[in-house]
Write an enzyme that holds these catalytic residues in place. Structure first.
Site, PDB file in Angstrom:
ATOM      1  CD  GLU A 177      33.651  61.323 -18.901  1.00  0.00           C
ATOM      2  OE1 GLU A 177      33.046  61.941 -18.003  1.00  0.00           O
ATOM      3  OE2 GLU A 177      34.674  61.756 -19.450  1.00  0.00           O
ATOM      4  N   GLY A 183      30.661  51.017  -5.786  1.00  0.00           N
ATOM      5  CA  GLY A 183      30.328  51.689  -4.543  1.00  0.00           C
ATOM      6  C   GLY A 183      29.073  52.528  -4.683  1.00  0.00           C
TER       7      GLY A 183
END
Length: 138
Positions: free
Chosen positions: A63, A108
């Site tokens: 992460e 995105g």
């Protein structure tokens, strides 16, 4: 990239101070046009009680490197949050280093999808992680 590789790595490693990344001794080692690589030592600090790398430490590494990639590639005027993570742990490791290489699959404006293999020093797969990040514009 807006900064040179050296400057980018310096900025990423500076962000590791006084937080979980410092505790886990995560160090960013390389940046390309579409990847970020970091390493973490496998020591007793990140072991399960039976002496192997804890899957949670692997997920924290993944992460961290994916979120760093989103920060670099999507602009510094945003806050990045991990919103979903899935990991498959396929091999144990007791010592040495693990390396996480985050590569963006979907870039995105709001969400991003990252593919993050974690390998040992012999390039053997330890874990395979999929991370979705959310970009919050400030």
């Amino acid at each position: 990239m807006e900064y040179s590789k050296k400057e980018t790595l310096a900025k990423l490693n500076a962000m590791c101070k006084n937080n979980l990344l410092e505790t886990l001794e995560i160090e960013f080692t390389d940046v390309t046009e579409d990847t970020v690589i970091a390493r973490m030592p496998v020591t007793t600090k990140v072991h399960q009680p039976d002496g192997i790398l804890h899957g949670g430490a692997s997920v924290a590494l993944a992460e961290s490197v994916g979120s760093a990639g989103a920060y670099i590639f999507l602009g510094k005027d945003a806050q990045i949050r991990g919103i979903e993570i899935a990991a498959n742990h396929v091999k144990s490791i007791r010592d040495g280093y693990v390396y996480a290489k985050a590569k963006i699959l979907h870039k995105g404006r709001t969400t991003q999808l990252w593919h993050i293999p974690i390998v040992n020093e012999d390039d053997q797969l330890i874990s395979l992680v999929k991370l979705t990040t959310l970009t919050l514009r400030t």
